[in-house]
Design a protein around this motif. Structure first.
Motif, PDB file in Angstrom:
ATOM      1  N   GLU A 190       0.999  -1.020   0.087  1.00 44.59           N
ATOM      2  CA  GLU A 190       0.214   0.023   0.534  1.00 44.59           C
ATOM      3  C   GLU A 190       0.630   1.603  -0.164  1.00 44.59           C
ATOM      4  OE1 GLU A 190      -2.661  -0.471   3.642  1.00 44.59           O
ATOM      5  OE2 GLU A 190      -3.596  -2.278   2.368  1.00 44.59           O
ATOM      6  N   VAL A 191       1.578   1.194   0.814  1.00 43.26           N
ATOM      7  CA  VAL A 191       2.807   2.040   1.224  1.00 43.26           C
ATOM      8  C   VAL A 191       3.474   2.974  -0.305  1.00 43.26           C
ATOM      9  CG1 VAL A 191       4.643   3.898   1.798  1.00 43.26           C
ATOM     10  CG2 VAL A 191       2.991   2.597   3.884  1.00 43.26           C
ATOM     11  N   LEU A 192       4.192   1.547  -1.256  1.00 41.50           N
ATOM     12  CA  LEU A 192       4.922   1.995  -2.517  1.00 41.50           C
ATOM     13  C   LEU A 192       3.979   1.721  -3.276  1.00 41.50           C
ATOM     14  CD1 LEU A 192       7.405  -1.235  -1.872  1.00 41.50           C
ATOM     15  CD2 LEU A 192       8.124   1.013  -1.655  1.00 41.50           C
ATOM     16  N   SER A 193       2.424   1.962  -3.118  1.00 45.36           N
ATOM     17  CA  SER A 193       1.680   2.526  -4.371  1.00 45.36           C
ATOM     18  C   SER A 193       1.476   3.065  -5.080  1.00 45.36           C
ATOM     19  CB  SER A 193       0.370   0.965  -4.310  1.00 45.36           C
ATOM     20  OG  SER A 193      -0.040   1.839  -3.048  1.00 45.36           O
ATOM     21  N   ARG A 194       1.706   4.280  -4.043  1.00 45.18           N
ATOM     22  CA  ARG A 194       1.865   5.552  -3.396  1.00 45.18           C
ATOM     23  C   ARG A 194       3.018   6.569  -4.474  1.00 45.18           C
ATOM     24  NH1 ARG A 194       0.785   6.515   3.645  1.00 45.18           N
ATOM     25  NH2 ARG A 194      -1.119   4.814   3.247  1.00 45.18           N
ATOM     26  N   PHE A 195       4.365   5.766  -4.187  1.00 44.55           N
ATOM     27  CA  PHE A 195       5.246   6.021  -5.135  1.00 44.55           C
ATOM     28  C   PHE A 195       5.080   6.255  -6.472  1.00 44.55           C
ATOM     29  CE2 PHE A 195       6.040   6.390  -1.152  1.00 44.55           C
ATOM     30  CZ  PHE A 195       6.388   7.853  -0.675  1.00 44.55           C
ATOM     31  N   SER A 196       5.758   6.947  -7.301  1.00 45.27           N
ATOM     32  CA  SER A 196       6.053   6.063  -9.131  1.00 45.27           C
ATOM     33  C   SER A 196       7.164   5.472  -9.297  1.00 45.27           C
ATOM     34  CB  SER A 196       5.968   8.172 -10.191  1.00 45.27           C
ATOM     35  OG  SER A 196       7.645   8.047  -9.393  1.00 45.27           O
ATOM     36  N   PRO A 197       7.389   4.686 -10.429  1.00 50.28           N
ATOM     37  CA  PRO A 197       8.384   4.379 -10.051  1.00 50.28           C
ATOM     38  C   PRO A 197      10.431   4.904  -9.988  1.00 50.28           C
ATOM     39  CG  PRO A 197       6.818   2.847 -12.189  1.00 50.28           C
ATOM     40  CD  PRO A 197       6.074   4.024 -11.306  1.00 50.28           C
ATOM     41  N   GLU A 198       9.474   5.876 -10.887  1.00 50.99           N
ATOM     42  CA  GLU A 198      11.046   6.174 -10.501  1.00 50.99           C
ATOM     43  C   GLU A 198      11.588   6.795  -8.985  1.00 50.99           C
ATOM     44  OE1 GLU A 198       8.459   7.124 -12.732  1.00 50.99           O
ATOM     45  OE2 GLU A 198       9.527   6.910 -14.560  1.00 50.99           O
ATOM     46  N   GLU A 199      10.121   7.050  -8.291  1.00 47.60           N
ATOM     47  CA  GLU A 199      10.638   7.378  -6.818  1.00 47.60           C
ATOM     48  C   GLU A 199      10.724   6.089  -6.076  1.00 47.60           C
ATOM     49  OE1 GLU A 199       7.546  11.369  -6.349  1.00 47.60           O
ATOM     50  OE2 GLU A 199       6.582   9.145  -6.544  1.00 47.60           O
ATOM     51  N   ARG A 200      10.469   5.246  -6.775  1.00 43.57           N
ATOM     52  CA  ARG A 200      10.616   3.457  -5.735  1.00 43.57           C
ATOM     53  C   ARG A 200      11.967   3.543  -6.004  1.00 43.57           C
ATOM     54  NH1 ARG A 200       5.113   2.108  -7.368  1.00 43.57           N
ATOM     55  NH2 ARG A 200       5.736   1.033  -8.780  1.00 43.57           N
ATOM     56  N   ALA A 201      12.754   3.648  -6.913  1.00 46.83           N
ATOM     57  CA  ALA A 201      13.498   3.686  -7.637  1.00 46.83           C
ATOM     58  C   ALA A 201      15.087   4.598  -6.468  1.00 46.83           C
ATOM     59  CB  ALA A 201      14.402   4.268  -8.952  1.00 46.83           C
ATOM     60  N   VAL A 202      14.651   5.455  -5.884  1.00 55.34           N
ATOM     61  CA  VAL A 202      15.458   6.464  -5.048  1.00 55.34           C
ATOM     62  C   VAL A 202      14.877   6.249  -3.381  1.00 55.34           C
ATOM     63  CG1 VAL A 202      15.372   9.006  -4.197  1.00 55.34           C
ATOM     64  CG2 VAL A 202      15.004   8.438  -6.631  1.00 55.34           C
ATOM     65  N   LEU A 203      14.055   5.854  -3.091  1.00 54.66           N
ATOM     66  CA  LEU A 203      13.535   5.201  -1.810  1.00 54.66           C
ATOM     67  C   LEU A 203      14.435   3.516  -1.835  1.00 54.66           C
ATOM     68  CD1 LEU A 203       9.966   5.757  -1.616  1.00 54.66           C
ATOM     69  CD2 LEU A 203      11.702   6.674  -0.416  1.00 54.66           C
ATOM     70  N   GLU A 204      14.925   3.085  -3.012  1.00 53.13           N
ATOM     71  CA  GLU A 204      15.801   1.589  -2.901  1.00 53.13           C
ATOM     72  C   GLU A 204      16.899   2.067  -2.919  1.00 53.13           C
ATOM     73  OE1 GLU A 204      16.152  -2.846  -5.764  1.00 53.13           O
ATOM     74  OE2 GLU A 204      14.669  -0.430  -5.991  1.00 53.13           O
ATOM     75  N   ARG A 205      17.408   2.947  -3.332  1.00 56.48           N
ATOM     76  CA  ARG A 205      19.078   3.534  -3.440  1.00 56.48           C
ATOM     77  C   ARG A 205      18.849   3.959  -2.329  1.00 56.48           C
ATOM     78  NH1 ARG A 205      19.624   8.045  -6.962  1.00 56.48           N
ATOM     79  NH2 ARG A 205      20.426   9.331  -5.083  1.00 56.48           N
ATOM     80  N   TYR A 206      18.249   4.755  -2.013  1.00 54.52           N
ATOM     81  CA  TYR A 206      18.034   5.605  -0.184  1.00 54.52           C
ATOM     82  C   TYR A 206      18.171   3.470   1.009  1.00 54.52           C
ATOM     83  CZ  TYR A 206      16.964   6.468   4.527  1.00 54.52           C
ATOM     84  OH  TYR A 206      16.803   6.483   5.905  1.00 54.52           O
ATOM     85  N   HIS A 207      17.240   2.587   0.911  1.00 51.81           N
ATOM     86  CA  HIS A 207      17.938   2.329   1.673  1.00 51.81           C
ATOM     87  C   HIS A 207      19.173   0.851   1.279  1.00 51.81           C
ATOM     88  CE1 HIS A 207      13.723   2.447   3.550  1.00 51.81           C
ATOM     89  NE2 HIS A 207      13.409   2.930   2.871  1.00 51.81           N
ATOM     90  N   ARG A 208      19.126   0.982  -0.039  1.00 48.06           N
ATOM     91  CA  ARG A 208      20.707   0.416  -0.327  1.00 48.06           C
ATOM     92  C   ARG A 208      21.736   0.462   0.792  1.00 48.06           C
ATOM     93  NH1 ARG A 208      20.196  -4.001  -3.918  1.00 48.06           N
ATOM     94  NH2 ARG A 208      18.236  -4.831  -4.734  1.00 48.06           N
ATOM     95  N   ALA A 209      21.780   1.959   0.608  1.00 44.98           N
ATOM     96  CA  ALA A 209      23.005   3.062   0.832  1.00 44.98           C
ATOM     97  C   ALA A 209      22.563   2.487   2.641  1.00 44.98           C
ATOM     98  CB  ALA A 209      22.662   4.414   0.556  1.00 44.98           C
ATOM     99  N   SER A 210      21.052   2.718   3.259  1.00 47.72           N
ATOM    100  CA  SER A 210      21.960   2.698   4.172  1.00 47.72           C
ATOM    101  C   SER A 210      22.230   1.734   5.111  1.00 47.72           C
ATOM    102  CB  SER A 210      20.084   3.171   5.130  1.00 47.72           C
ATOM    103  OG  SER A 210      19.857   4.590   5.002  1.00 47.72           O
ATOM    104  N   ILE A 211      21.256   0.176   4.464  1.00 50.45           N
ATOM    105  CA  ILE A 211      21.901  -1.035   4.440  1.00 50.45           C
ATOM    106  C   ILE A 211      23.603  -1.124   4.762  1.00 50.45           C
ATOM    107  CG2 ILE A 211      21.915  -3.951   4.352  1.00 50.45           C
ATOM    108  CD1 ILE A 211      18.785  -3.283   3.012  1.00 50.45           C
ATOM    109  N   GLU A 212      23.539  -0.396   3.888  1.00 51.26           N
ATOM    110  CA  GLU A 212      25.554  -0.314   3.212  1.00 51.26           C
ATOM    111  C   GLU A 212      26.709  -0.266   4.850  1.00 51.26           C
ATOM    112  OE1 GLU A 212      28.702   0.622   0.306  1.00 51.26           O
ATOM    113  OE2 GLU A 212      26.891  -0.600  -0.410  1.00 51.26           O
TER     114      GLU A 212
END
Length: 154
Positions: A123-145
């Motif tokens: 539900e949360v991810l559906s509020r974001f466009s694919p491009e925005e989700r790509a930024v969110l994914e990049r943020y989470h990957r960087a945070s995890i690393e």
């Protein structure tokens, strides 16, 4: 592509608060799922770590990933094995080494326990466009690393 930008103090504080709240809710969710599985939160966390590994894993690796001592992990593995969640197997490449293998077949039994969280994420991810989700994914990957380097790999 790595770019460095100054982060204002108020943004750092807000993002820190988001991370703390997310962490607290994640711990609560994992504790609830572990409880429903008849496990302690620590046992549930170690089972999850073993399940995410690509195949059987050593007790030492579970200790590294969990931050527990190897002695504590031995107790965790004993309890998980008695409950039927894992089994000890010999390393096919070094018969002197023992690996921990997650028992198959329980995934379907426990997937309803995490389905609510999966649906909330959808539900949360559906509020974001694919491009925005790509930024969110990049943020989470960087945070995890970054956190893995400071917590797990040190």
């Amino acid at each position: 592509m790595t770019r460095e930008h100054d982060v204002p103090a108020d943004e750092l504080e807000r993002f820190g608060a988001y991370a703390r709240e997310t962490s607290a809710l994640t711990v609560a969710l994992h504790s609830r799922v572990a409880e429903r599985m008849g496990l302690s939160p620590t046992d549930g966390r170690c089972l999850a770590l073993a399940a995410r590994a690509e195949g059987p894993v050593t007790a030492g690796r579970i200790a590294e990933l969990s931050g527990l001592s190897t002695g504590a992990v031995t107790g965790v593995i004993d309890r998980l094995e008695r409950a039927g969640y894992v089994r000890r197997v010999r390393d096919p490449h070094d018969r002197r080494k023992v690996l921990v293998e997650v028992a198959t077949g329980d995934g379907d039994r426990f997937s309803p326990l995490v389905e609510g969280a999966r649906q909330a994420l959808r539900e949360v991810l559906s509020r974001f466009s694919p491009e925005e989700r790509a930024v969110l994914e990049r943020y989470h990957r960087a945070s995890i690393e970054a956190f893995r380097q400071r917590v797990v790999d040190t």
